[in-house]
Design a protein around this motif. Sequence first.
Motif, PDB file in Angstrom:
ATOM      1  N   GLN A 105       0.479  -0.760   0.092  1.00 25.29           N
ATOM      2  CA  GLN A 105      -0.135  -0.009   0.045  1.00 25.29           C
ATOM      3  C   GLN A 105       1.110   1.397  -0.199  1.00 25.29           C
ATOM      4  OE1 GLN A 105      -2.292  -0.283   3.058  1.00 25.29           O
ATOM      5  NE2 GLN A 105      -4.050  -1.555   2.028  1.00 25.29           N
ATOM      6  N   PRO A 138      -7.168  -4.372 -10.031  1.00 27.39           N
ATOM      7  CA  PRO A 138      -7.458  -3.478  -9.402  1.00 27.39           C
ATOM      8  C   PRO A 138      -9.471  -3.354  -9.424  1.00 27.39           C
ATOM      9  CG  PRO A 138      -6.478  -2.757 -10.947  1.00 27.39           C
ATOM     10  CD  PRO A 138      -6.291  -4.373 -10.753  1.00 27.39           C
ATOM     11  N   SER A 163     -10.048   5.382  -4.258  1.00 27.14           N
ATOM     12  CA  SER A 163      -9.667   4.825  -3.053  1.00 27.14           C
ATOM     13  C   SER A 163      -8.488   4.380  -3.221  1.00 27.14           C
ATOM     14  CB  SER A 163     -10.417   3.653  -3.025  1.00 27.14           C
ATOM     15  OG  SER A 163     -10.315   3.045  -1.010  1.00 27.14           O
ATOM     16  N   MET A 188      -6.428   2.513  -0.917  1.00 24.47           N
ATOM     17  CA  MET A 188      -6.202   1.610  -0.993  1.00 24.47           C
ATOM     18  C   MET A 188      -7.963   0.485  -0.260  1.00 24.47           C
ATOM     19  SD  MET A 188      -5.456   2.633   3.274  1.00 24.47           S
ATOM     20  CE  MET A 188      -4.420   4.705   2.296  1.00 24.47           C
ATOM     21  N   TYR A 222      -9.126  -0.918  -3.757  1.00 25.39           N
ATOM     22  CA  TYR A 222      -7.873   0.020  -4.319  1.00 25.39           C
ATOM     23  C   TYR A 222      -8.256   0.166  -5.514  1.00 25.39           C
ATOM     24  CZ  TYR A 222      -3.902   0.933  -6.467  1.00 25.39           C
ATOM     25  OH  TYR A 222      -3.336   1.988  -6.876  1.00 25.39           O
ATOM     26  N   ASP A 223      -8.410   1.768  -5.764  1.00 23.23           N
ATOM     27  CA  ASP A 223      -8.676   2.515  -6.791  1.00 23.23           C
ATOM     28  C   ASP A 223     -11.066   2.685  -7.240  1.00 23.23           C
ATOM     29  OD1 ASP A 223      -7.893   3.607  -8.417  1.00 23.23           O
ATOM     30  OD2 ASP A 223      -7.632   2.027 -10.960  1.00 23.23           O
TER      31      ASP A 223
END
Length: 153
Positions: free
Chosen positions: A7, A59, A80, A82, A143-144
């Motif tokens: 991260q 992702p 985001s 994380m 994430y993403d």
Amino acid sequence: MDIKQIQDLIRFVSKSGVNEVSLEQKDFKITIKTNQAPTIVNATIPAIQPAAAPVAAAPVSVDAPTPAIADTSHYVTIKSPMIGTFYHSPTPDKPVFVNVGDEIQAGTVVCIIEAMKLFNEIESEVSGRIVKILVQNASPVEYDQPLFLVEPV
């Protein structure tokens, strides 16, 4: 390399402006690529059993069309950085960071994402007006994953 180190590496790559970073160690390889738009993460994680195949992580993107906002192409998406739990406010008894219609500046804290008992303030990288909040309070995020739509100024 543990999830926290990964991260941190992702955060570093997204803020540094580099387009690609590859890291290869004895038991795994990770490549992080950025194109100023989406960030792509390809990671091969070592198998627990020697005969098992490696697992690839990709992702997750959640694009839910809404009737209120037909054309979102001119909006900037705050995503985001994380995996964790999304919170609108610092504590349940405090006001939310941002509401729909609020004007924000680059560096404005828009939410908190809790990851592994750490509360990470997420700051906007753009100035503009919040058009839509795409995530419910206290819900898990990937994430993403898109969190906010912002109309830039």
